[in-house]
Design a protein around this motif. Sequence first.
Motif, PDB file in Angstrom:
ATOM      1  N   ASN A  31       0.819  -1.216   0.000  1.00 21.86           N
ATOM      2  CA  ASN A  31       0.000   0.000   0.000  1.00 21.86           C
ATOM      3  C   ASN A  31       0.850   1.263   0.000  1.00 21.86           C
ATOM      4  OD1 ASN A  31      -2.547  -1.258  -0.020  1.00 21.86           O
ATOM      5  ND2 ASN A  31      -2.447  -1.586   2.188  1.00 21.86           N
ATOM      6  N   THR A  58      -2.933   7.648  -5.438  1.00 24.85           N
ATOM      7  CA  THR A  58      -3.220   6.252  -5.148  1.00 24.85           C
ATOM      8  C   THR A  58      -2.311   5.379  -6.003  1.00 24.85           C
ATOM      9  OG1 THR A  58      -4.898   6.131  -6.897  1.00 24.85           O
ATOM     10  CG2 THR A  58      -5.661   6.791  -4.691  1.00 24.85           C
ATOM     11  N   LYS A 106      -5.293  13.763  -5.239  1.00 19.00           N
ATOM     12  CA  LYS A 106      -5.559  12.376  -4.855  1.00 19.00           C
ATOM     13  C   LYS A 106      -4.469  11.472  -5.416  1.00 19.00           C
ATOM     14  CE  LYS A 106      -9.192   8.848  -5.227  1.00 19.00           C
ATOM     15  NZ  LYS A 106     -10.535   8.564  -5.804  1.00 19.00           N
TER      16      LYS A 106
END
Length: 853
Positions: free
Chosen positions: A703, A763, A761
């Motif tokens: 992650n 990710t 954002k």
Amino acid sequence: CCVLCLCCVLIVLCLCCVLIVFCLSHCRYALGMEDGRIKDDDITASSQWYETTGPQYARSEGDGAWCPEGQLEPSDSQYLQVDLGRLTFLTIVGTQGRYARSSGNEFARAYRLNYSRDGLLWKSWRNRLGNPVMEGNKNAYASVINDLHPPIVTRHVRLIPVTKLSTTVCMRVELYGCPWDDGLISYAAPEGQLMMPPGYPIASLNDSTYDGTRERRRLSGGLGQLTDGVIGLDDFLLTRQYHVWPGYDYLGWRNDSLGTQGFVEMEFVFDRQRNFTSMKVHSNNMFSRGVKIFSSVSCQFKPHLIANWEAEPVAFKTVLDDRNPSARYVTVPLNRRAAKSLRCRFYFADVWMMFSEISFQSVKKIKSRTRLPMSLVLISANPSASDSPDVSNTPVLIGCLVTIILLLVIIIFLILWCQYDCKVLEKVKRHNPTLKSVEAKGRLFRCFYFEREFGMMSANSCKERRSYWCLYLSVFVIMLVLNMNYFCPAACGGGYAEPDVTQCTPHQCFHSNAPHYAETDIVRLQGVTGSNMYAVPALTVDSLTRKDISAAEFPRQQLIFREKLGEGQFGEVHLCEAEGLPEFLGEGSPLPDRDGHSVLVAVKQLRADATSQARNDFLKEIKIMSRLNDPNIIRLLCVCVSSDPLCMVTEYMENGDLNMFLSQREIESTLTYANNIPSVSLSDLLHMSVQISSGMKYLASLNFVHRDLATRNCLLDRRLTIKIADFGMSRNLYSSDYYRIQGRAVLPIRWMAWESILLGKFTTASDVWAFGVTLWEIFTLCKEQPYSLLSDEQVIENTGEFFRNQGRQIFLYGPPLCPPSLFELMMRCWSRDIPDRPTFEGLYQALRPHVSQ
């Protein structure tokens, strides 16, 4: 909702006038070499080789360059001279060689900078450590950006190439800064003095960058640290610069060393007669060590240099503060007195007095032979740009406020409209229970697009939707208020307007026009050493100590400095040799066997003056790095944290970064074999792609979000093994790959997904987007920057087209070397909708068969 909206309007109105004060100046705008604002006649040189390599070709565009006549010798002083047309605050110099589509290979490896404010008296620029030579180019095509520390106030600039061997030199140049509208051309003051407090380091409070004369312990005829834009810290022993002495940021004097007069006298000379409204003096106030702001000041005025000082001075008494030791600006009103020269006496309030910055607010005086009626004066008071007074920005601010209020009124109207639509649709539902998907068929479709984008489709009723709209309106207004960019005058770079540098000074608002809604999230992308810092949503660290760090402590005396790779606000990245590191790491060391010889490592070092938050972030970065263990990821080897400065030691590959490696090579062919040209094969490029996907697959499994994946952040060893690193952002070599926010290079917008730029954002899916751009770089051999035909602003506009998804977005073209199936994979990485992008596991599995072929 309505109450909330009215409150938001009041917040905007109250904070507008407050936030305008905090707009900082960032004079980093191109001055016109490339776009032609600097005319050919203003660019001269000591000599030129051919007519086609004359000084007018030194602009950073096309294939031309300035080349001095013949071979440049070490003893030569050939120069390129630029007349900027007016006094300018010069902050950056960019240089490039003559590439000419591979037909030229001349560049300057180093150069000196001379400057003059009047075209007669020339001064030599030196950095804060006294070095006059700046690093130039390492090849003919890559540009090198050098920040001037300290910056200079000048009109005329000379770039003087420096060489150690006889060689041919060519240069292309761009200069960056902004107009110096303060008009101050010199100040005179007593020399600064040494402070030797018991129990503390010796503080040298001299003006170390002063470019005038020093006679009889007095400075005259120049400018220095009082006009360099660097504000001293509360503790005068701490500095904002690195590798300098305590007290560097301040010019200071002891009361009893100036005789019995009890004051410091300074003179200020300006370019022309001006009407002075105020003087701002940044002064230290650490009263616990005998330092206070001045108790009072008295200023005299001289209308002309050959005139006498006017008898009536302006006096101002300060309010002394014995409770707050913070350094502060003291504003001295000057009552719009007209003068070309000022003499101010600052009276001591304690043993010491220290200044770090002085600036003046003034209006250029309008000359007229006869007294005109007021109506005619008002009409004629709008002369050319060069003679225009520094008028107030009040009309611009009023326009901004009116625009914001109208925008809020429109938003309130849309909310009420949607409420009305909801009521109509509720009635339709009650009368027609069989109606399916009424939101898609009814008038509510006008709001559907925004509801889809902002996640409101899960709302079950109009009441819930109204709550969502109120929430998002609140967030929008808060973001609007917190973004100071909206409150800067448009002429000075506020909002989205292209800044007009002819209307701005270092003390006005210069601000990059990055999207306001992403800026607050993205600015932390840059770690404390200037390197990228991984985003790890699962890892939260509030406080870290040595016991939390698993890496071994390495003897710092065995690290030998070789080169500075880059720097950030609180730290630097160095290339070092680590003596005895393989033996120190022992069996299972990731380093190649060097038979006891030292190995190259990258050392991230925290500065001694770093804040406690930066220190904690640095320890957090160490903990994050210590979790990484993959053959395609740079590893943390050891640390030096038992004493300051804190250091982390990571791997470094002898072939450098992938961008530089590929840009210096051609695709393998019979021609490259015959001419012994460095080359790579298509198989090599595919192998590199697989390794990067493997490393990113590993990060994604933890992650971890890299946020700055590009070839500049991929290091390469002699066996073409790739390891993904994170410090490309800190290197000046790649500063042009980053979009500047508030003067800092923090946004790799050409590699970023649309949601990262527009929404802040980051990710794994945004890393996949960057991986697609990295593949594109690899198969173009890094010969071209992504979206090279688009400016930074156009790249940002293009992300808006991705967001709107109306088929007008621009994609990168397919590289000629790239197989069609691989380019199709790149296009999938750039899918507008996040679920449509492949995972790194899928990318790795898709790329592996290409290598086996």
